[in-house]
Design an enzyme around this catalytic site. Structure first.
Site, PDB file in Angstrom:
ATOM      1  CG  ASN A 110      -7.936  -4.454   0.298  1.00 56.81           C
ATOM      2  OD1 ASN A 110      -7.156  -3.461   0.256  1.00 56.81           O
ATOM      3  ND2 ASN A 110      -7.573  -5.657   0.495  1.00 56.81           N
TER       4      ASN A 110
ATOM      5  CE1 TYR B 102      -2.781  -4.772   7.934  1.00 56.65           C
ATOM      6  CE2 TYR B 102      -3.483  -2.519   7.300  1.00 56.65           C
ATOM      7  CZ  TYR B 102      -3.157  -3.866   7.265  1.00 56.65           C
ATOM      8  OH  TYR B 102      -3.680  -4.428   5.723  1.00 56.65           O
TER       9      TYR B 102
ATOM     10  CG  HIS C 218      -1.773  -1.115   1.274  1.00 54.79           C
ATOM     11  ND1 HIS C 218      -3.125  -1.164   0.466  1.00 54.79           N
ATOM     12  CD2 HIS C 218      -1.863  -2.073   1.715  1.00 54.79           C
ATOM     13  CE1 HIS C 218      -3.798  -2.191   0.700  1.00 54.79           C
ATOM     14  NE2 HIS C 218      -3.195  -3.003   1.403  1.00 54.79           N
TER      15      HIS C 218
END
Length: 485
Positions: free
Chosen positions: A127, A337, A54
């Protein structure tokens, strides 16, 4: 109006920003030129490590407005009243390419949304597809390695891409999405967003529900063919960034309608598919879409680096009334994350303006570390519990507890009555028009035909045939035709 004075980082005025200090006219530079050294050293450090995935992204601010009552399912305050608005920041992205990559490429798109709620920031990381390639996070580093640049050739290799998929039959569903028409959105405004994972909602009575998020674009779905995308990349590699920026600047505010599918927690164990499998969807006939609200983007960032590149999203940023599910991929991302942002941006990245709470104040005992800005009073303590006036726990759980049983160890995901890796991929294929099927077949064959190993090709062909006999037959014929040329 007085003229602004150029200064050094410490605030001292700069006398000359055009000429470095030298030892005489035309002489060598001097180490004592503080402004020169500071300027060069700062320039060397202006780029931080890019995201492994990303990396290429665009973003915008906006708001979320509740349009329908969902208090029967969640006690989340920002969803608690029809008409309530919450400020948001949305980051779109491609997945596989680097920060300098093109926008109009065949790739899933990230749809990461931050709600600046009065109970803290809530991050929903998703997404533009409702499913993903794998169902267990232990496979994620290998999957990404297979899709990124090969360590020897320095470029993406079809051998690596398709070899991994040959060993991951559960990827067949997502491959069908990716290689279909929606694999290259015409713009970020013209695609849907999905939470993809299964999450838990809890209401005031403590009842638990599992939910899936669907953000349906109000601009309509628009996609590009491979030829259209190649032409667009040649004209403007930043096409999606350009479109989003210009649309908002001219007052065209893109919007999405949020729907959720709601499953009572008690139904999960006996559902015919594993409801926590990220490679599967919940059929709408079983759990219809229920409207929640409207997301609107109406303001561009002032500084792309500060607000888009430094934006950090983590699915473990929950608020009361929303929590995790047993979704294995979600569980892995709860750690991964936030840890990625601690590496890229530092342990105090949550204090950056784009990441800091806006409707409330972060108040905890975290201290120090690089670029710490939170100071507090000189009498504040940095430990808990204490006998002073520091923040204390609420004793109110954010979400309902998850029941567990069995033995620790490495286990395959529990199988439900109709679980397999191919059925939903076949259903998706059969929903397509004949023209859509033709483009899907051509896109798959274009990549698979480049693979050097026959056994890898055969394994992938077997997956498509297992999803649908016609699907497998047509991919095989297309691959063979290309390999004969």
């Amino acid at each position: 109006m007085s003229k602004r004075v150029l200064t050094t980082e410490s605030g001292a005025p700069v006398a000359d920003n055009q000429n470095s200090a030298t030892a005489g006219v035309g002489g060598p530079l001097l180490l004592q030129d503080q402004h020169l050294l500071e300027k060069l050293a700062r320039f060397n450090r202006e780029r931080i490590p890019e995201r492994v995935v990303h990396a290429r992204g665009s973003g915008a601010y906006g708001y979320f407005e509740v349009t329908d009552d969902v208090t029967a399912y969640t006690k989340a305050d920002f969803l608690g009243e029809v008409g309530k608005k919450t400020e948001t920041f949305l980051r779109f992205s491609t997945v596989a390419d680097s920060l300098g990559g093109a926008d109009a490429v065949r790739d899933p798109r990230g749809f990461a949304l931050k709600f600046y709620t009065e109970e803290g920031n809530y991050d929903l990381v998703g997404n533009n597809t409702p499913v993903f390639f794998i169902k267990d996070p232990i496979k994620f580093p290998d999957f990404i390695h297979s899709q990124k640049r090969d360590p020897f050739t320095g470029k993406q290799e079809p051998d690596n891409v398709w070899d991994f998929w040959a060993h991951a039959p559960e990827a067949t569903h997502q491959i069908t999405w990716l290689m279909g028409d929606r694999g290259i959105p015409a713009s970020y405004r013209h695609m849907n967003g999905y939470g993809s994972h299964t999450y838990q909602w809890t209401n005031e009575a403590g009842e638990a529900f599992f939910v899936k998020y669907h953000f349906k674009t109000n601009q309509g779905i628009r996609s590009l063919s491979a030829d259209q995308a190649a032409e667009l990349v040649g004209k403007d590699a930043n096409s999606h960034q350009t479109d989003l920026l210009q649309a908002i600047e001219r007052g065209v505010s893109p919007s999405w309608t949020l729907y959720v599918q709601v499953m009572p927690a008690a139904e999960a164990a006996e559902y015919r598919f594993n409801p926590f499998d990220l490679t599967k969807v919940w059929p709408h006939s079983d759990y219809p879409l229920q409207r929640v609200g409207r997301l609107v983007l109406d303001r561009n960032p002032d500084n792309v680096f500060a607000e888009v590149e430094q934006a950090a999203f983590s699915p473990n940023n929950f608020v009361p009334g929303i929590g995790p599910s047993p979704d294995k991929m979600l569980q892995g991302r709860l750690f991964a994350y936030a840890d990625a942002h601690r590496y890229r941006l530092g342990v105090n990245h949550t204090q950056l303006p784009v990441n800091a709470p806006k409707a409330t104040v972060a108040d905890n005992y975290g201290r120090d570390g690089a670029m710490a800005t939170r100071q507090g009073s000189r009498h504040d303590k940095n430990y808990e519990p204490n006998s002073y006036s520091g923040p204390a726990q609420t004793d109110a759980a954010l979400s309902a507890p998850l029941a567990i049983h069995g033995w620790t160890g490495t286990h395959e995901a529990p199988a439900h009555t109709k679980d397999d890796d191919f059925f939903q991929a076949g259903e998706l294929y059969r929903l397509m028009s004949e023209a859509e099927k033709g483009r899907l077949i051509a896109n798959i064959a274009g990549g698979l035909s480049q693979v050097s190993r026959e056994d890898v090709i055969e394994k992938n062909l077997a997956h498509f045939a297992a999803a649908d006999a016609d699907y497998g037959k047509r991919v095989r014929e297309a691959v063979e035709a290309l390999r004969e040329d």
